[in-house]
Structures are given as C-alpha cells and as structure tokens.
Design a protein around this motif. Sequence first.
Motif, PDB file in Angstrom:
ATOM      1  N   HIS A 145       4.447 168.761  43.413  1.00 10.10           N
ATOM      2  CA  HIS A 145       3.995 170.042  42.872  1.00 10.10           C
ATOM      3  C   HIS A 145       2.733 169.646  42.026  1.00 10.10           C
ATOM      4  N   PRO A 146       1.741 170.594  41.841  1.00 13.13           N
ATOM      5  CA  PRO A 146       0.468 170.376  41.091  1.00 13.13           C
ATOM      6  C   PRO A 146       1.156 170.339  39.459  1.00 13.13           C
ATOM      7  N   VAL A 147       0.403 169.473  38.787  1.00 12.61           N
ATOM      8  CA  VAL A 147       0.538 169.281  37.628  1.00 12.61           C
ATOM      9  C   VAL A 147      -0.855 169.017  36.647  1.00 12.61           C
ATOM     10  N   GLU A 148      -0.994 169.786  35.798  1.00 16.82           N
ATOM     11  CA  GLU A 148      -2.443 169.730  35.132  1.00 16.82           C
ATOM     12  C   GLU A 148      -2.212 168.860  34.035  1.00 16.82           C
ATOM     13  N   LYS A 149      -2.977 167.908  33.866  1.00 20.25           N
ATOM     14  CA  LYS A 149      -3.072 167.035  32.617  1.00 20.25           C
ATOM     15  C   LYS A 149      -4.412 167.169  31.920  1.00 20.25           C
ATOM     16  N   GLN A 150      -4.158 167.100  30.456  1.00 17.59           N
ATOM     17  CA  GLN A 150      -5.304 167.699  29.649  1.00 17.59           C
ATOM     18  C   GLN A 150      -5.480 166.377  28.726  1.00 17.59           C
ATOM     19  N   GLY A 151      -6.732 165.924  28.458  1.00 19.48           N
ATOM     20  CA  GLY A 151      -7.203 165.022  27.587  1.00 19.48           C
ATOM     21  C   GLY A 151      -7.187 165.539  26.081  1.00 19.48           C
ATOM     22  N   HIS A 152      -7.482 164.739  25.047  1.00 11.89           N
ATOM     23  CA  HIS A 152      -7.858 165.271  23.765  1.00 11.89           C
ATOM     24  C   HIS A 152      -9.236 164.678  23.119  1.00 11.89           C
ATOM     25  N   LEU A 153      -9.536 165.373  22.090  1.00 10.17           N
ATOM     26  CA  LEU A 153     -10.605 164.837  21.432  1.00 10.17           C
ATOM     27  C   LEU A 153     -10.231 163.913  20.510  1.00 10.17           C
ATOM     28  N   PHE A 154     -10.788 162.693  20.295  1.00  8.21           N
ATOM     29  CA  PHE A 154     -10.496 161.617  19.149  1.00  8.21           C
ATOM     30  C   PHE A 154     -11.729 161.591  18.408  1.00  8.21           C
ATOM     31  N   ILE A 155     -11.841 161.788  17.080  1.00  9.97           N
ATOM     32  CA  ILE A 155     -12.551 161.462  16.159  1.00  9.97           C
ATOM     33  C   ILE A 155     -12.520 160.189  15.399  1.00  9.97           C
ATOM     34  N   HIS A 156     -13.243 159.365  15.773  1.00  8.69           N
ATOM     35  CA  HIS A 156     -13.110 157.990  15.114  1.00  8.69           C
ATOM     36  C   HIS A 156     -14.011 157.873  13.814  1.00  8.69           C
ATOM     37  N   CYS A 157     -13.212 157.900  12.698  1.00 15.97           N
ATOM     38  CA  CYS A 157     -14.321 158.004  11.588  1.00 15.97           C
ATOM     39  C   CYS A 157     -14.467 156.391  11.002  1.00 15.97           C
ATOM     40  N   SER A 158     -15.558 156.494  10.664  1.00 21.33           N
ATOM     41  CA  SER A 158     -16.100 154.913  10.099  1.00 21.33           C
ATOM     42  C   SER A 158     -16.959 155.365   8.637  1.00 21.33           C
ATOM     43  N   ILE A 159     -16.932 154.591   7.613  1.00 28.36           N
ATOM     44  CA  ILE A 159     -17.327 154.647   6.550  1.00 28.36           C
ATOM     45  C   ILE A 159     -18.556 153.958   6.185  1.00 28.36           C
ATOM     46  N   VAL A 160     -19.686 154.466   6.207  1.00 25.60           N
ATOM     47  CA  VAL A 160     -21.049 153.575   5.559  1.00 25.60           C
ATOM     48  C   VAL A 160     -21.254 153.201   4.200  1.00 25.60           C
ATOM     49  N   LEU A 161     -20.646 152.205   3.800  1.00 23.37           N
ATOM     50  CA  LEU A 161     -20.923 151.868   2.476  1.00 23.37           C
ATOM     51  C   LEU A 161     -22.269 151.437   2.169  1.00 23.37           C
ATOM     52  N   PRO A 162     -22.883 152.000   0.646  1.00 26.88           N
ATOM     53  CA  PRO A 162     -24.069 151.524   0.275  1.00 26.88           C
ATOM     54  C   PRO A 162     -24.218 150.218   0.002  1.00 26.88           C
ATOM     55  N   LYS A 163     -25.540 149.385   0.181  1.00 31.09           N
ATOM     56  CA  LYS A 163     -25.770 148.194   0.136  1.00 31.09           C
ATOM     57  C   LYS A 163     -25.739 147.737  -1.437  1.00 31.09           C
ATOM     58  N   GLN A 164     -26.068 148.838  -2.291  1.00 33.69           N
ATOM     59  CA  GLN A 164     -26.031 148.536  -3.900  1.00 33.69           C
ATOM     60  C   GLN A 164     -25.951 149.901  -4.283  1.00 33.69           C
ATOM     61  N   LEU A 165     -25.217 149.761  -5.535  1.00 32.31           N
ATOM     62  CA  LEU A 165     -25.025 151.204  -6.273  1.00 32.31           C
ATOM     63  C   LEU A 165     -26.332 151.243  -7.399  1.00 32.31           C
ATOM     64  N   THR A 166     -26.588 152.544  -7.695  1.00 31.91           N
ATOM     65  CA  THR A 166     -27.682 152.655  -8.664  1.00 31.91           C
ATOM     66  C   THR A 166     -26.911 152.637 -10.018  1.00 31.91           C
TER      67      THR A 166
END
Length: 186
Positions: A161-182
């Motif tokens: 029997h035919p079966v449909e498989k559906q993928g997902h959207l994965f949003i991978h978050c990374s944080i860019v830290l400042p090199k120094q603070l004002t």
Amino acid sequence: HISLQTIVIELPLTVRDLYHGCRHSITYTRNIYEQNNGKVQGTPETVTTIVTVHPMSIYEDKIPLRNQGHFAKFANQYGHVVVKPVPNPKLDPPNFSLDDLDLRYDCQLSLPEALLGFTRSLTMPNGTTLTVTSQTPTNFNTVKVIPNLGFKKMFQNPFGHPVEKQGHLFIHCSIVLPKQLTATQS
C-alpha cells in the motif's frame, strides 16, 4: 540480445529545484557499437537532452531515460540512461540544507535577539515566505521544529500500500556573541 551498460548521471540541483521541480539540460557521451568482421567497435557520440525533475524529488529517486544510452547498431538495441538528482549544498539558498526528507535552516541570532526574541522571514525553497517568531529567550544550539514543511515521498509499506512520508523544517539557532562590550552595554 546483448547487454549494454546503463549510463548513470548525477545531476546536482538546489534544494529549491528538488522541492519545486525543474527542467534541466544534460549532456553525456554514449557509444555507438558496430560489428565489422566479427569484431565490435564503439564510437563515442555526445548527446544533449532535457530532463524533467518532478517536485519533491530527492537524491534516492532515479529518472529513467529509456533507450537513450549506448546503441548496438548491429543488433538494433539501445541501452538506458539513469539520471540521479542529488542535492548540491554549493548551489543552495543561504542557510538551507537537506537531510533526507527534512529541511534544515541555520539561523544566526545576535545576543539581543537570543535574549529578547526574534522574527525572521524565510524564503522557502518553493518560493513561499515563512515568518518565524520567538518571543522567549533562545539558548545555544536550540532547534525549533516546524512539522510537515520538508519533502514528501511516497513509499510502499510491506503490504504494497502507498504511504506518504513528510519531512519537517528544523531551524537550528546559534548565537553570535559580541567580541567585546561597549561602555553602555557593560
């Protein structure tokens, strides 16, 4: 009846082309075999043709080009060509990649966005726009999952029997830290 080797061609495509479908020109070389005094000789011939890649094709799919491969003139017999669409990360839109049926989006956040929330407009591979909003703090390496926004593929279950498989959207978050603070930031 003779056996002619199938020509296999990998066709690098963007995630957008795989998702949305496209038509691509391909060029390949096949041999034309002739028989002279019992000896078989092949002469190379360059062929250009158009391949239609249907929407939601992924790298496991193969597009058959029947009777377009090597040709044995003396037996009036053609071989076949198989085109395999493959994702090419170098061609992909920024921050998108493909993992089986799942789409991955790499989202870099500034420190204020990570702490206070963010809104991003993503242009999806099919051309639509998706707005992603987070109003809560985001930790390092947070992954947000949006169901059913990946690729679709039809499979046959063990009972045929035919079966449909559906993928997902994965949003991978990374944080860019400042090199120094004002002075005002500290």
